[in-house]
Enzyme design. Structure first.
Site, PDB file in Angstrom:
ATOM      1  CB  ILE A 135      -0.913   0.020   1.254  1.00 26.28           C
ATOM      2  CG1 ILE A 135      -1.838  -1.193   1.283  1.00 26.28           C
ATOM      3  CG2 ILE A 135      -1.757   1.290   1.294  1.00 26.28           C
ATOM      4  CD1 ILE A 135      -2.730  -1.242   2.520  1.00 26.28           C
ATOM      5  CG  ASP A 136       0.400   4.419  -2.927  1.00 25.99           C
ATOM      6  OD1 ASP A 136       1.123   3.558  -3.446  1.00 25.99           O
ATOM      7  OD2 ASP A 136      -0.400   5.125  -3.560  1.00 25.99           O
ATOM      8  CD  GLN A 137       6.165   7.189   3.363  1.00 29.43           C
ATOM      9  OE1 GLN A 137       6.922   6.924   2.426  1.00 29.43           O
ATOM     10  NE2 GLN A 137       6.509   8.022   4.327  1.00 29.43           N
ATOM     11  CB  THR A 139      -2.757   4.426   1.131  1.00 27.71           C
ATOM     12  OG1 THR A 139      -2.620   5.257  -0.018  1.00 27.71           O
ATOM     13  CG2 THR A 139      -4.133   3.793   1.136  1.00 27.71           C
TER      14      THR A 139
END
Length: 296
Positions: A135-137, A139
């Site tokens: 997951i994106d940082q 998010t």
């Protein structure tokens, strides 16, 4: 040599099939099947069966996986625990990743990421952490992690065959209320040549990317969306919504003029099949408090 063992008793309603058919049904990768066969490391009721022989309801399947058939992942240990555990069994761990922590290190020896924290948590169980997806940082939300390497190939195949699904909640900018009730965004994604941290719509060399969304709620200029991915490109939801004219609130890369405290993108729900079973599991991560002002 390290051996990872898995024992499964076939359910009373199991329909007979060959050993090979069973392993294919479980999505066991061909390389792992190869080692099970040549080493005779799959036993049915204590005895090796050729792969064309049939197994039946109530049979006990024992599989021994040697270290040569799996890839071990090692992380520096970070004893902090910023995540919460949503579900855990002998093979899997599902956690709620907080925003603003990287999912994994980008190089050997890097620390202070979620996987470093999970590695420390699992070390207390004499287990290692194996990443399945990321997951994106910026998010938050549900993240699936393997506790033994033997499940990683199976879970990767669930991802590639789209039998594993993830649903996100996004708060998008929609002051003119032009978002549709539901839509699909199909735009190829590539690296932004001017900023390596960003992605851009790239019709020449970009990778295909497909995002589906459904409008759940409107409040002022904000719209709450349920978002599902067909593909898993970096920044896919963020870029697709921005390219559609509806960037996510708090996005420092694709909506830099917005002053919302954090990126309002959250991985809410994960659905997958428990490895070596037909059991479907759904795990949900609670929506962070900051989202409440947009959904109440």
């Amino acid at each position: 040599m390290i051996i990872y063992q898995k024992k499964v008793t076939l359910a009373p309603d199991f329909s007979p099939m060959s050993v090979r058919g069973l392993l294919n049904h479980w999505l066991v990768p061909q390389k792992m099947q190869h080692f099970l066969r040549i080493n005779q490391d799959i036993l049915v009721n204590g005895h090796y069966l050729a792969f064309n022989r049939h197994v039946e309801a109530g049979d006990q399947i024992t599989m021994n996986f040697s270290e040569v058939s799996v890839k071990v992942q090692d992380y520096e240990l970070d004893e902090r625990q910023s995540f919460s555990v949503l579900y855990e069994d002998d093979d899997l761990l599902v956690v709620n990743k907080p925003a603003e922590i990287k999912t994994h290190p980008n190089g050997p020896g890097e620390n202070f990421t979620l996987m470093n924290q999970v590695a420390a948590y699992l070390a207390k169980q004499d287990k290692k952490a194996y990443m399945v997806h990321r997951i994106d940082q910026a998010t938050s939300g549900v993240l699936l992690i393997g506790k033994t390497p033997i499940v990683i190939g199976i879970l990767n195949r669930q991802l590639s065959q789209k039998t594993m699904s993830r649903q996100y909640i996004a708060i998008a900018n929609d002051p003119e209320q032009t978002l549709l009730e539901h839509a699909t965004i199909n735009l190829p994604i590539g690296v932004d040549p001017d900023n390596k941290r960003k992605r851009t719509i790239d019709y020449i060399t970009g990778l295909s990317a497909v995002t589906h969304y459904q409008l759940l709620h409107r409040k002022g200029p904000a719209a709450t969306l349920a978002v599902n991915l067909e593909t898993g490109r970096t920044h896919q939801i963020r870029l697709h919504l921005a390219a559609d004219g509806h960037p996510i609130l708090g996005d420092p890369l694709y909506f830099p003029t917005d002053s919302t405290q954090r990126l309002l993108l959250h991985g809410q729900t994960l659905r997958y099949t428990e490895p070596f079973t037909d059991e479907q599991r759904t795990v949900t991560a609670p929506i962070p408090d900051i989202f409440n002002q947009y959904v109440d």
